[in-house]
Design a protein around this motif. Structure first.
Motif, PDB file in Angstrom:
ATOM      1  N   VAL A 418     110.131  -1.440  41.005  1.00  0.00           N
ATOM      2  CA  VAL A 418     110.944  -0.759  42.013  1.00  0.00           C
ATOM      3  C   VAL A 418     112.217  -1.555  42.259  1.00  0.00           C
ATOM      4  CG1 VAL A 418     111.095  -0.259  44.491  1.00  0.00           C
ATOM      5  CG2 VAL A 418     109.095   0.485  43.184  1.00  0.00           C
ATOM      6  N   ARG A 419     112.061  -2.846  42.440  1.00  0.00           N
ATOM      7  CA  ARG A 419     113.218  -3.698  42.720  1.00  0.00           C
ATOM      8  C   ARG A 419     114.284  -3.534  41.632  1.00  0.00           C
ATOM      9  NH1 ARG A 419     115.640  -8.332  41.864  1.00  0.00           N
ATOM     10  NH2 ARG A 419     114.351  -9.035  40.144  1.00  0.00           N
ATOM     11  N   ARG A 420     113.843  -3.605  40.391  1.00  0.00           N
ATOM     12  CA  ARG A 420     114.811  -3.525  39.295  1.00  0.00           C
ATOM     13  C   ARG A 420     115.407  -2.128  39.169  1.00  0.00           C
ATOM     14  NH1 ARG A 420     111.788  -7.228  34.673  1.00  0.00           N
ATOM     15  NH2 ARG A 420     111.390  -8.966  36.092  1.00  0.00           N
ATOM     16  N   SER A 421     114.652  -1.119  39.611  1.00  0.00           N
ATOM     17  CA  SER A 421     115.145   0.258  39.468  1.00  0.00           C
ATOM     18  C   SER A 421     116.224   0.582  40.500  1.00  0.00           C
ATOM     19  CB  SER A 421     113.994   1.244  39.624  1.00  0.00           C
ATOM     20  OG  SER A 421     113.680   1.418  40.991  1.00  0.00           O
ATOM     21  N   MET A 422     116.369  -0.277  41.508  1.00  0.00           N
ATOM     22  CA  MET A 422     117.334  -0.004  42.574  1.00  0.00           C
ATOM     23  C   MET A 422     118.692  -0.641  42.285  1.00  0.00           C
ATOM     24  SD  MET A 422     115.631   1.753  44.886  1.00  0.00           S
ATOM     25  CE  MET A 422     116.686   1.612  46.342  1.00  0.00           C
ATOM     26  N   GLY A 423     118.872  -1.171  41.102  1.00  0.00           N
ATOM     27  CA  GLY A 423     120.120  -1.868  40.812  1.00  0.00           C
ATOM     28  C   GLY A 423     120.299  -2.973  41.827  1.00  0.00           C
ATOM     29  N   GLY A 424     121.549  -3.208  42.235  1.00  0.00           N
ATOM     30  CA  GLY A 424     121.785  -4.291  43.190  1.00  0.00           C
ATOM     31  C   GLY A 424     121.261  -4.000  44.583  1.00  0.00           C
ATOM     32  N   TYR A 425     120.969  -2.736  44.874  1.00  0.00           N
ATOM     33  CA  TYR A 425     120.702  -2.367  46.271  1.00  0.00           C
ATOM     34  C   TYR A 425     119.373  -2.871  46.817  1.00  0.00           C
ATOM     35  CZ  TYR A 425     124.996   0.087  45.917  1.00  0.00           C
ATOM     36  OH  TYR A 425     126.319   0.341  45.762  1.00  0.00           O
ATOM     37  N   ALA A 426     118.482  -3.283  45.919  1.00  0.00           N
ATOM     38  CA  ALA A 426     117.255  -3.907  46.401  1.00  0.00           C
ATOM     39  C   ALA A 426     117.574  -5.244  47.073  1.00  0.00           C
ATOM     40  CB  ALA A 426     116.286  -4.121  45.248  1.00  0.00           C
ATOM     41  N   TYR A 427     118.757  -5.783  46.770  1.00  0.00           N
ATOM     42  CA  TYR A 427     119.106  -7.093  47.303  1.00  0.00           C
ATOM     43  C   TYR A 427     119.481  -7.042  48.783  1.00  0.00           C
ATOM     44  CZ  TYR A 427     120.228 -11.946  46.369  1.00  0.00           C
ATOM     45  OH  TYR A 427     120.202 -13.314  46.334  1.00  0.00           O
ATOM     46  N   SER A 428     119.870  -5.854  49.249  1.00  0.00           N
ATOM     47  CA  SER A 428     120.164  -5.714  50.675  1.00  0.00           C
ATOM     48  C   SER A 428     118.858  -5.636  51.450  1.00  0.00           C
ATOM     49  CB  SER A 428     120.973  -4.439  50.911  1.00  0.00           C
ATOM     50  OG  SER A 428     121.023  -4.169  52.301  1.00  0.00           O
ATOM     51  N   SER A 429     118.749  -6.440  52.497  1.00  0.00           N
ATOM     52  CA  SER A 429     117.525  -6.375  53.305  1.00  0.00           C
ATOM     53  C   SER A 429     117.317  -4.990  53.877  1.00  0.00           C
ATOM     54  CB  SER A 429     117.601  -7.362  54.466  1.00  0.00           C
ATOM     55  OG  SER A 429     117.674  -8.671  53.980  1.00  0.00           O
ATOM     56  N   TYR A 430     118.435  -4.250  54.078  1.00  0.00           N
ATOM     57  CA  TYR A 430     118.348  -2.977  54.795  1.00  0.00           C
ATOM     58  C   TYR A 430     117.697  -1.872  53.977  1.00  0.00           C
ATOM     59  CZ  TYR A 430     121.569  -5.699  57.572  1.00  0.00           C
ATOM     60  OH  TYR A 430     122.132  -6.716  58.292  1.00  0.00           O
TER      61      TYR A 430
END
Lengths: 670, 670
Positions: A418-430
């Motif tokens: 899931v993390r990798r599928s979100m591109g950079g956006y998994a990096y935002s806590s929000y």
């Protein structure tokens, strides 16, 4: 600016608006995806949560949470709370939840509220779990009738707050190595509870950090200088009024953690604390007033609360993986990229990674209810037939350990995908992905380290195989081994047509073959032993799921769901086989052509299920406020939501407090 | 208590002390492990960091950091800082670091200090990297001589602080889809920089959140309403004195993140900002005063800064994986568990997971220096031979993308293995594992999403294969493909003796076979394409490492290290083959017996390297304060250190502020 310039500028703006400004395509995309459903999302939602009544109660519970300012995260920014704020907020939620339980009388709604709150906050979940399950169950499973009666009212009403002290700094998985002692003093009819060394410090004890007033602690029972066994003892940690530590107790908080920071994990050192003899849990093992030790009929009973603890992780897996997959699937269908501006979910590399995870969540959801029902039935035997209760323990220990280990490892894999599928956006806590990964982090080691558990499971299976080879008939989750001769009568696969792979009984047989073949290989070394434990546990999820679906095909509401449930089962089965292809090939069971057929079928099934991925995740019914991820919003209008969330964060725009001190002195040196 | 009781109690205590209290065995364990070294740790340390001089300068730099109260984390509890505190502290470190650079004149020490600080703090690393590399290099690579001269002094002295604005909310990997426009206004000789939509918002821009005064931004260049190409433009974001946003700039902070919270990632929206035409970077593409667009000789040049960015991740991998493996290996040799109280590192399941990671860190360490040297040489060509510079770009783009993708994925695997090897203790923030995983999280998507990059790499390889099949001779990292006929002359492996597997050239050939075989399979679908890109990139690490070791065998100080370096290379090679066994079996290259031989050799090598794991991690020379993990302490006395760290955390012991409000009302209801 000249008038002409202004005009040009305006013209450009208008051109941009006409030519470039994309309409928000997310809502359109998701509604088109929703039209793809081959099944009723409503009925699937009922099935997933057990039945119509409970599924509706759950919706009701979500409403209650969202309306209650003490339960609901203020301002929608739980990720900006500091650790002390998270601690206080979680305790506030519990306080409010306790009040609500008194006013809401409906038992179904209460059950739904508990589940909904646990899905809303993992910290809440663990605090409630430690007291309402681990601590309470200890009195049910280990306490005498007198002990139960003496404490039950205080426990049920949280007049005392209990924790469960097992792990020590120096010993986790190897319980016989625990160092904390309970030494019997015949003179005063008391036990002296003591941590003789630094490594005897109890650690990771949930709620011991700040909130628990009592604990049950596992100790080495010592009588006349001799170790008699490990037993559970009730010890008060804090004054119920002041919160101050009791004399002889040193306890503190473990501080900042990778996740679940609303939970106060703590450490405890006991220094010669005297407790009455009757504070030893004496349903099984006993110590008489004379100092005679009467052992338990089976020492494994001491750890039977852990069976429930391990099984409870399946529920957490459904909640965590289900929520994160909902976010990832929605975002994957909204996000467009590449020369043709395609939905990224259309890319094979994208849906091949996510669809087996969606399938597994359905499998775990259905199997979870089946095994929990079974364990609850077994626990009731402690009141009626203790010997029968004890007879179930080895099998339940093996399968609960195996499921806990394999499914928490698999959960890590799901979350990483899931993390990798979100591109950079998994990096935002929000978007909650990082938070979920952090909260999940503990499950591979908590409740028993996976590597240790899975080997115990494998050894149980090898023991069962031995019994079968000696001609004994066995029962329980290893019952299928009775047919081992038939299973092993094949040494090569009969697979010749892809359609065979869509028969769940057929794929179950394939997987069973790998598990039972070549016993000596499994004995060979630890790495293979771990693999064996995994195969056995995964096989169980598949075989139970098959039984589960068969049950649904007889229920009128759910009958229509069986085709899609079958397809999800097919994908899970082929995922499992695909994952072990190397081993099958090594054993000569499949040839290269068959392996290629399996891979092709795997890719094809992923593509088919991708078509219904949005209805499939919608069916779980997680509301947006539970998901806490603007990019996973139900309506698909994700980008404004994300930016608005960011903008609402503290200090989003403005000059930082350190500008004068550190930046201005660089950019404007005096 | 009666006198007799007191006596009994004391006796028990003494007995416990005698019988139970374990001596701290950690220091003894680690010193015994250190006696196992077959090589000089000091010489290995020199080799790993390049040479004696630099390795010693690095030690010196560690000293400087540890002594400086502005560089060193206060009180050793970086994990208790809030996000605003982390932001301020990181900027304070940068301010101090800038001051130190002026007083320390020694270039070697300055280089070492930069590296040491970057290894000490990933947030510091990224801030420095964005300005000193991405921003500065943009002027070197894209700027005209005039532009370079105009800005270089301010950049070198941080009189302006620059960031690098590429990614947009709606488009990451597909750069042609970017929406920000730079519209040329012939009348005023200006460009108008504008974000026409919400999805055009620049996001994730490091230092745009709070600290950058300037950015270079990539935009669609529009002349007379026509898109001409994407180019870089210099835009001022903030007033250098007040820190306030410039008119037309809306920028803010992205808030809480999964990691690197000392770095202010931000977002930027431009509203019709006018900049002089000469703020377009014009070394390659140009726009004349008349509004004529002169295209670049190769548009790929616009992204050439990304080659360096992708390669820089290898350095981060060495630092992060090296530090975490140091912690895991030390803890694994100190922690004892099980019936024989064995070091957990003795368990096969434990060392088989960690040793390939240790080997990979050596491989990456050596290959990193080789490829960075190569790229630095190529970059110099921009001053001397632009055509030659451009000719290198496709190959460097392919291999840098491939290495970035595969090694960051592998890094995730390494960190996850470390996490699981620490039992529950990885869950404590104070052992740094969670922090490292969080900081690392961005690298699989930042600098280009791995899934996109690896497919570009694979397509480059397929293109090269096509050229070879057309009889062309190729150069660069794909040069080995020229020998394809010879490689493919075998269809089955000649492996018959385990000793063959210890020949690096032999295992490299095996791996190369898998990569070159059956071209049509790779074209088949995306999932295989990704695998192909991985094989090519991993093959490169192995082939370069072999060249690297051959170089060391001619240097007298390092000659003695070649046997252990060979062994590490063997493990890496066999790890790579082992990891693709399924594919080899499917292709019929190996039979089941050969597969078993490879597995056996794999386990054996892991066991051998385990014997030297402590000297191997010691050789990297990370001081305890860089590791930030009491459980990874050099001296092995880990348990008191851990508990002392916990006790020094804020509010470790004491009644929490929320006791009265929420707990007392439960336990003492009125």
């Amino acid at each position: 600016m000249s008038k002409k310039n202004i005009a040009l500028d305006r013209l450009t703006t208008i051109q941009n608006h006409i030519s470039n400004q994309p309409q928000p395509t997310g809502p359109i995309d998701l509604s088109r995806e929703r039209e793809n459903a081959s099944f009723s999302v409503k009925h699937m939602n009922w099935l997933f949560w057990g039945n119509k009544e409970f599924a509706e109660a759950l919706q009701d519970a979500y409403l209650i949470i969202q309306r209650d300012p003490d339960l609901y995260f203020p301002g929608g920014h739980p990720f900006d709370l500091t650790i002390p704020e998270q601690r206080e907020f979680t305790m506030k939620q519990i306080f409010r939840y306790r009040q609500l339980r008194k006013s809401l009388k409906n038992p179904l709604l209460l059950k739904a509220l508990a589940l909904a709150m646990c899905m809303y906050s993992e910290s809440f979940n663990m605090k409630i779990y430690v007291h309402d399950d681990l601590f309470l169950q200890s009195f049910q499973l280990f306490g005498t009738a007198e002990q139960y009666d003496a404490y039950i009212d205080d426990i049920l009403n949280w007049k005392i707050i209990g924790c469960f002290a097992m792990t020590e700094l120096g010993h986790g998985s190897f319980l016989r190595g625990l160092e904390t002692t309970a030494t019997y003093d015949r003179e005063t009819d008391e036990f002296i509870i003591h941590s003789p060394t630094l490594t005897a410090t109890k650690v990771w004890i949930g709620m011991a950090g700040q909130t628990a007033t009592h604990t049950i602690a596992i100790c080495q029972t010592i009588i006349d200088g001799k170790k008699c066994g490990t037993n559970w003892f009730i010890v008060q940690l804090r004054d119920k009024k002041t919160g101050k530590l009791m004399p002889g107790v040193t306890a503190g908080d473990l501080g900042a953690k990778y996740g679940r920071n609303g939970l106060d994990n703590g450490w405890i050192q006991f220094s010669h604390i005297r407790i009455p003899r009757t504070n030893m849990m004496m349903k099984w093992a006993k110590v008489t007033k004379e100092g005679k030790y009467i052992p338990s009929i089976n020492p494994a009973i001491s750890y039977s609360t852990l069976i429930g603890e391990r099984l409870s992780v399946l529920g957490t897996a459904i909640s965590t993986c289900g929520q994160m997959l909902t976010i990832a699937c929605r975002y994957g269908c909204v996000r467009r990229q590449g020369a043709n501006d395609e939905q990224i979910m259309e890319y094979q590399s994208h849906h091949v990674r996510l669809m087996p995870c969606v399938a597994s969540t359905y499998v775990i959801g259905i199997v979870n209810r089946m095994i929990i029902n079974k364990w609850e039935g077994i626990m009731k035997l402690t009141q009626t037939n203790q010997e029968e209760f004890v007879s179930y323990l080895p099998d339940m220990h093996a399968i609960s350990s195996g499921l806990k280990a394999t499914l928490t490892w698999w959960g890590c894999e799901v979350l990483e995908r899931v993390r990798r599928s979100m591109g950079g956006y998994a990096y935002s806590s929000y978007n909650n992905i990082g938070g979920a990964i952090g909260d999940w982090g503990v499950v591979t080691t908590g409740g028993g380290d996976n590597f240790v558990l899975i080997q115990q499971t494998a050894r149980y299976l090898l023991g069962s195989l031995k019994q079968v080879s000696q001609g004994k008939k066995i029962t329980g989750t290893v019952e299928f081994l009775n047919d081992i001769q038939q299973i092993l009568s094949f040494t090569k696969s009969t697979l010749s047509d892809e359609r065979q792979l869509l028969n769940l009984d057929y794929t179950l047989e394939i997987y069973t073959w790998l598990l039972t073949g070549e016993e000596e290989r499994w004995n060979d070394n630890q790495v293979y032993l771990i693999k064996l434990g995994e195969l056995y546990s995964y096989r169980f999820t598949l075989s139970e799921y098959i039984i589960g679906i068969k049950g649904y095909s007889t229920i009128s509401q759910f009958k229509e769901l069986v085709p899609i449930l079958n397809k999800l089962g097919n994908l899970w089965a082929i995922h499992l086989i695909h994952d072990s292809l190397g081993l099958f090939l090594e054993e000569g069971y499949f040839n290269g052509e068959q392996a290629k057929m399996i891979k092709k079928c795997y890719l094809k099934l992923c593509k088919e299920i991708r078509k219904e991925c949005i209805p499939l995740v919608d069916s779980w019914g997680f509301p947006d406020f539970i998901l806490k991820a603007p990019l996973g919003k139900y309506d698909g209008d994700v980008y404004p939501a994300f930016l608005n969330t960011i903008k609402a964060a503290p200090d989003c725009i403005g000059v930082p407090s350190y500008w004068e001190k550190y930046i201005k002195n660089l950019t404007n040196p005096k």
